[in-house]
Design an enzyme around this catalytic site. Sequence first.
Site: not given
Length: 490
Positions: A80, A156, A180
């Site tokens: 990420k 996210s 997330s």
Amino acid sequence: MALDGYTPARVIASQIRSGRLSPVDVVEDCLDRLHERNDRTNAFVEILDEAARERAREAERAIENGDPVGPLHGVPVAIKDLFDFKEGVRNTFGSAPFADFVPDRSSTYVARLEDAGAIVVGKTNTPEFGHKGTTDNRLFGPTSTPFDLDRNAGGSSGGSAAAVADGIVPIAQGSDGGGSIRIPAAFCGVYGFKATYGRVAQEIRPDGFLSHTPLIHSGPITRTVEDAAVMLDVMTGPDPRDPLSAPDDDPDFRGALGRGVEDVSVAYSPDSGGFPIDPRVEAVVDDAVGALETAGASVEAIDLDLGHDQQELADLWLRQIAMLYHSMLEGFRAEGVDLLADHRDDLTPQFADLVEETADMSVVDYKRDELVRTEVYDAIQDVFDDYDLLVTPTLCVPPVENNPDGPTVGPTEVAGEAIDPLIGWCPTYLTNFTGHPSASLPAGLTDGGLPVGMQLIGDRWADEDVFAASAAIERVRPWHDAYADAIERP
């Protein structure tokens, strides 16, 4: 052995160790898929072609030389683009002012994945500083779920979940401060696991205690429960530089996968303690809960009383995450970057507004919020006095549509009830108040073919119980074929 993009990481690693697969070929196939498919979902924001190829060549030499290898040797992984650093690789936080930022160190869990042999092929998209449950930003735009390219992948860790669901990589890393990992897992029909807080160490500086407000975790996003267990085995463990990491209690995540659930008692909260639920989600999750009963568990519907309504709790989470951002911004200022003073117009409006609106919070205000957070903790912990697991819908809604004209957010209303568009439709944040282990697994599809997630929550430090139940559901109702049957293909 031919790979179709949906081969589990465990199988890839096993075939590499046996010599039946070449890590060079595996990585090359992965990069081919990445370049072919990434324009569809916008999952990756940085592709590491040459670095990945070099690591693959090193992995192949290790096999040829008979060197000891780790459990993910030669397996491609996505990382990420938030606080998940890989040394020497651009990391933007999804924020235009940091478009050229390159960290000089790797995050603890990224280093552990690489030490286990995983090969990082790229960084994945995230909303600016992870401030909402959808993925898009001014730097790269939105990321879509491969089940419907007009709809968002969730946030996210949306890029990581979309990359796994679309068969680009078998596994990806995500982080979770309000859901997330689990939010995009639900929107993309994959498996996401948030361990008990403290299991996965994370060295954060300059504020080493930053992950406490709310409780922030890193963890796996995969297509199979076993791959998540393998990945978490690698990521977990203390780090002396993380003052909040837990001692190693030698968990056996993979060993839990074969356990039956015949003696397991499950509490089912259809509304997560007072959240409005879209009827399409409700129908799918109600049906999916039956998989636990089929596997032998006893399931009982309960009324979960959190002591506060969902709007109060969403506001609380937003204030808590804002405290994290204020600490983060102070760190940036110390390095000469003042985002609000010098880059206000470059920021996502909702992120800037959140920070500005909470700038005058006092220590007393903060501690009052901690009292409410304690009430939520007690309400959830009380469930485990009588039950082994708590099951809820992961989210209140199916995947939301991307907004082509501005920031993509969630709905402002669900089932006739007002809800915060940034996080209010994501009951996942409740266990970021509390630290309980939580997973989202594919519950099924709506009549329109949209994925829905079901959340399994365990008692603190009972991560193995969540894995055992997840694996039992996967055996009863395997979801692997959904990727081939339902995902949009060019």
